[in-house]
Design a protein around this motif. Structure first.
Motif, PDB file in Angstrom:
ATOM      1  N   GLY A   1       0.803  -1.220   0.000  1.00  0.00           N
ATOM      2  CA  GLY A   1       0.000   0.000   0.000  1.00  0.00           C
ATOM      3  C   GLY A   1       0.832   1.264   0.000  1.00  0.00           C
ATOM      4  N   LEU A   2       2.051   1.188   0.536  1.00  0.00           N
ATOM      5  CA  LEU A   2       2.970   2.331   0.502  1.00  0.00           C
ATOM      6  C   LEU A   2       3.940   2.205  -0.661  1.00  0.00           C
ATOM      7  CD1 LEU A   2       3.833   2.823   4.292  1.00  0.00           C
ATOM      8  CD2 LEU A   2       2.185   4.081   2.888  1.00  0.00           C
ATOM      9  N   LEU A   3       4.373   0.969  -0.936  1.00  0.00           N
ATOM     10  CA  LEU A   3       5.248   0.689  -2.068  1.00  0.00           C
ATOM     11  C   LEU A   3       4.535  -0.280  -2.999  1.00  0.00           C
ATOM     12  CD1 LEU A   3       8.657   0.084  -0.198  1.00  0.00           C
ATOM     13  CD2 LEU A   3       8.015   2.116  -1.497  1.00  0.00           C
ATOM     14  N   GLU A   4       4.768  -0.126  -4.299  1.00  0.00           N
ATOM     15  CA  GLU A   4       4.234  -1.088  -5.254  1.00  0.00           C
ATOM     16  C   GLU A   4       4.898  -2.446  -5.031  1.00  0.00           C
ATOM     17  OE1 GLU A   4       1.722  -0.610  -7.406  1.00  0.00           O
ATOM     18  OE2 GLU A   4       1.523   1.366  -6.451  1.00  0.00           O
ATOM     19  N   PRO A   5       4.245  -3.535  -5.442  1.00  0.00           N
ATOM     20  CA  PRO A   5       4.787  -4.870  -5.149  1.00  0.00           C
ATOM     21  C   PRO A   5       6.247  -5.080  -5.547  1.00  0.00           C
ATOM     22  CG  PRO A   5       2.552  -5.059  -5.979  1.00  0.00           C
ATOM     23  CD  PRO A   5       2.921  -3.609  -6.096  1.00  0.00           C
ATOM     24  N   ASP A   6       6.705  -4.481  -6.651  1.00  0.00           N
ATOM     25  CA  ASP A   6       8.075  -4.688  -7.098  1.00  0.00           C
ATOM     26  C   ASP A   6       9.024  -3.569  -6.672  1.00  0.00           C
ATOM     27  OD1 ASP A   6       7.552  -7.120  -8.297  1.00  0.00           O
ATOM     28  OD2 ASP A   6       7.006  -6.212 -10.215  1.00  0.00           O
ATOM     29  N   GLU A   7       8.544  -2.603  -5.912  1.00  0.00           N
ATOM     30  CA  GLU A   7       9.404  -1.513  -5.454  1.00  0.00           C
ATOM     31  C   GLU A   7      10.129  -1.901  -4.169  1.00  0.00           C
ATOM     32  OE1 GLU A   7       7.207   2.510  -7.138  1.00  0.00           O
ATOM     33  OE2 GLU A   7       6.794   1.858  -5.093  1.00  0.00           O
ATOM     34  N   PHE A   8      11.331  -1.353  -4.013  1.00  0.00           N
ATOM     35  CA  PHE A   8      12.088  -1.604  -2.784  1.00  0.00           C
ATOM     36  C   PHE A   8      13.093  -0.488  -2.580  1.00  0.00           C
ATOM     37  CE2 PHE A   8      14.789  -3.295  -6.086  1.00  0.00           C
ATOM     38  CZ  PHE A   8      16.085  -3.075  -5.642  1.00  0.00           C
ATOM     39  N   ASP A   9      13.610  -0.394  -1.371  1.00  0.00           N
ATOM     40  CA  ASP A   9      14.687   0.540  -1.059  1.00  0.00           C
ATOM     41  C   ASP A   9      15.604  -0.125  -0.047  1.00  0.00           C
ATOM     42  OD1 ASP A   9      16.215   2.802  -1.219  1.00  0.00           O
ATOM     43  OD2 ASP A   9      14.942   4.025   0.079  1.00  0.00           O
ATOM     44  N   VAL A  10      16.859   0.270  -0.056  1.00  0.00           N
ATOM     45  CA  VAL A  10      17.833  -0.325   0.861  1.00  0.00           C
ATOM     46  C   VAL A  10      18.600   0.765   1.585  1.00  0.00           C
ATOM     47  CG1 VAL A  10      18.128  -2.441  -0.480  1.00  0.00           C
ATOM     48  CG2 VAL A  10      19.604  -0.483  -0.941  1.00  0.00           C
ATOM     49  N   ALA A  11      18.963   0.493   2.812  1.00  0.00           N
ATOM     50  CA  ALA A  11      19.788   1.395   3.605  1.00  0.00           C
ATOM     51  C   ALA A  11      20.634   0.547   4.537  1.00  0.00           C
ATOM     52  CB  ALA A  11      18.927   2.371   4.409  1.00  0.00           C
ATOM     53  N   GLY A  12      21.653   1.150   5.102  1.00  0.00           N
ATOM     54  CA  GLY A  12      22.514   0.391   6.002  1.00  0.00           C
ATOM     55  C   GLY A  12      23.299   1.305   6.915  1.00  0.00           C
ATOM     56  N   ALA A  13      23.880   0.707   7.936  1.00  0.00           N
ATOM     57  CA  ALA A  13      24.740   1.435   8.875  1.00  0.00           C
ATOM     58  C   ALA A  13      25.942   0.577   9.186  1.00  0.00           C
ATOM     59  CB  ALA A  13      23.972   1.767  10.160  1.00  0.00           C
ATOM     60  N   GLY A  14      27.084   1.207   9.329  1.00  0.00           N
ATOM     61  CA  GLY A  14      28.315   0.482   9.610  1.00  0.00           C
ATOM     62  C   GLY A  14      29.075   1.100  10.770  1.00  0.00           C
ATOM     63  N   THR A  15      29.898   0.280  11.403  1.00  0.00           N
ATOM     64  CA  THR A  15      30.732   0.727  12.517  1.00  0.00           C
ATOM     65  C   THR A  15      32.161   0.255  12.293  1.00  0.00           C
ATOM     66  OG1 THR A  15      28.889   0.650  14.077  1.00  0.00           O
ATOM     67  CG2 THR A  15      31.093   0.578  15.017  1.00  0.00           C
ATOM     68  N   GLY A  16      33.100   1.143  12.591  1.00  0.00           N
ATOM     69  CA  GLY A  16      34.514   0.810  12.475  1.00  0.00           C
ATOM     70  C   GLY A  16      35.261   1.341  13.676  1.00  0.00           C
ATOM     71  N   VAL A  17      36.566   1.128  13.688  1.00  0.00           N
ATOM     72  CA  VAL A  17      37.385   1.570  14.813  1.00  0.00           C
ATOM     73  C   VAL A  17      38.711   2.120  14.298  1.00  0.00           C
ATOM     74  CG1 VAL A  17      38.419  -0.725  15.156  1.00  0.00           C
ATOM     75  CG2 VAL A  17      38.349   0.910  17.066  1.00  0.00           C
ATOM     76  N   VAL A  18      39.189   3.162  14.969  1.00  0.00           N
ATOM     77  CA  VAL A  18      40.476   3.755  14.617  1.00  0.00           C
ATOM     78  C   VAL A  18      41.177   4.201  15.899  1.00  0.00           C
ATOM     79  CG1 VAL A  18      39.422   6.046  14.271  1.00  0.00           C
ATOM     80  CG2 VAL A  18      41.627   5.518  13.195  1.00  0.00           C
ATOM     81  N   GLU A  19      42.484   4.062  15.925  1.00  0.00           N
ATOM     82  CA  GLU A  19      43.276   4.553  17.048  1.00  0.00           C
ATOM     83  C   GLU A  19      43.197   6.080  17.068  1.00  0.00           C
ATOM     84  OE1 GLU A  19      44.782   4.325  20.258  1.00  0.00           O
ATOM     85  OE2 GLU A  19      45.468   2.456  19.335  1.00  0.00           O
ATOM     86  N   ALA A  20      42.923   6.653  18.234  1.00  0.00           N
ATOM     87  CA  ALA A  20      42.731   8.099  18.331  1.00  0.00           C
ATOM     88  C   ALA A  20      43.920   8.879  17.783  1.00  0.00           C
ATOM     89  CB  ALA A  20      42.457   8.492  19.785  1.00  0.00           C
ATOM     90  N   SER A  21      45.105   8.381  18.023  1.00  0.00           N
ATOM     91  CA  SER A  21      46.313   9.093  17.579  1.00  0.00           C
ATOM     92  C   SER A  21      46.571   8.937  16.085  1.00  0.00           C
ATOM     93  CB  SER A  21      47.527   8.584  18.355  1.00  0.00           C
ATOM     94  OG  SER A  21      47.744   7.203  18.100  1.00  0.00           O
ATOM     95  N   LYS A  22      45.770   8.088  15.418  1.00  0.00           N
ATOM     96  CA  LYS A  22      46.005   7.822  14.000  1.00  0.00           C
ATOM     97  C   LYS A  22      44.834   8.251  13.117  1.00  0.00           C
ATOM     98  CE  LYS A  22      49.156   3.966  14.908  1.00  0.00           C
ATOM     99  NZ  LYS A  22      49.450   2.530  14.689  1.00  0.00           N
TER     100      LYS A  22
END
Length: 347
Positions: free
Chosen positions: A150-171
């Motif tokens: 009802g909000l999207l047509e049967p063949d419609e879609f959308d994608v999203a994502g979130a990622g997490t990483g790490v880094v040394e503060a001094s670098k």
């Protein structure tokens, strides 16, 4: 009192729980291939668990996070019925933002909204995400597929994502390290990546170009060219950091080369970039010609063949180029850093 035998149901409202469960089963093997040793199984399946005791190797670990989608490129994927590449685009947009500060990607989650769950289609999308996560060195630890009848047509879609990483503060990399005399390297894009597709779709509508056509400028059909998946730079960038003195990166997404590189410059430096240092990939010239798009508009909409820029110490430019070549990543000297006011300009 309601008669259960004649009452309505979730399925009648357009949500197929069984199809969702089937999609989960189909994607399990793909997701498992992206696993890292730090991933811990959650029997309930409500959350992704990651063992952060592995971060004790850092003196002062900083977590980096990013979220994004792939915009209207999903419309072309839908029209062409190709679903296994759009996941690469999602990971490229999310994870390659993380690596700009020098962060090692750890894990990612995804969200897919669709009008109707087709298990094979969802599994293809998630399979592409998992494959790209493996290329980036991060784990796909969870996700969600939501059916929106009802909000999207049967063949419609959308994608999203979130990622997490790490880094040394001094670098942490960034503008604070950039100085006059540094060299700017261009790292080639695989194509348009995932920005500017609203303009692409407008050009297709106005010009009458068919996705099935194979213009003389291209080695394959226009549709195949436009769906070329985003290059995943994470491991390449980390390799450059390990081998040479990298001061900053710039992920070239919406806004183009100059605008994105300017975000990685301090107020007292400019980046002077040489247009003659690389050859414009044919797809950009084709869009420019058929859409009658001014070059200035092209420059601020598309990556124009440069998917990532690296700012390195001049003494390490050759080492960085050699490292990229060893990894099969086309790279070249794009320009230099000079005294200025924090701008990047193409000359």
């Amino acid at each position: 009192m309601t008669d259960d035998s004649t009452g309505t149901s979730y399925a009648a409202a357009g949500v197929d729980i069984a199809a969702g469960e089937r999609a989960v089963e189909l994607m399990k093997s793909s997701v498992a291939k992206s696993r890292r040793p730090e991933v811990v199984d959650d029997a309930s399946g409500f959350a992704g668990l990651f063992d952060v005791s592995a971060l004790t190797r850092f003196e002062r670990p900083l977590l980096a996070t990013s979220t994004d989608g792939v915009g209207t490129k999903v419309d072309l994927a839908r029209r062409l019925g190709v679903y296994d590449t759009i996941g690469h685009d999602l990971v490229g947009m999310v994870i390659d933002d993380l690596v700009v500060c020098g962060a090692e990607p750890l894990f990612m989650t995804d969200y897919i909204a669709c009008g109707r769950v087709v298990p094979e289609r969802i599994a293809a999308i998630v399979g592409g995400i998992a494959e790209a996560c493996s290329l980036a060195g991060c784990a796909l630890v969870g996700g969600e597929t939501a059916e929106h009848p009802g909000l999207l047509e049967p063949d419609e879609f959308d994608v999203a994502g979130a990622g997490t990483g790490v880094v040394e503060a001094s670098k942490v990399l960034g503008p604070h390290l950039v100085r006059p005399g540094d060299v700017v390297l261009g790292l080639a894009s695989s194509g348009i990546h995932s920005n500017g597709y609203s303009l692409v779709r407008h050009i297709l509508r106005e010009s009458g170009l068919s996705l099935d056509a194979t213009p003389a400028e291209l080695p394959r059909s226009l549709g195949e060219e436009l769906l070329t998946p985003t290059r995943i730079y994470a491991k390449d960038c980390l390799a450059l950091i390990a081998a040479s003195e990298v001061h900053a990166f710039a992920h070239i997404t919406g806004g183009g080369l100059a605008a994105n590189l300017a975000r990685s410059l301090p107020p007292g430096c400019d980046a002077v970039l040489q247009r003659s240092s690389w050859e414009l990939p044919p797809i950009f010239g084709l869009l420019e010609a058929y859409g009658r798009v001014p070059r200035a508009e092209m420059d601020k909409t598309f990556n124009m063949g440069v998917g990532m820029a690296a700012v390195v110490a001049a003494s390490d430019a050759d080492t960085a180029l050699r490292t990229a070549a060893e990894r099969g990543l086309p790279a070249w000297v794009l320009g230099e850093i000079v005294e200025g006011t924090g701008q990047a300009r193409l000359v």
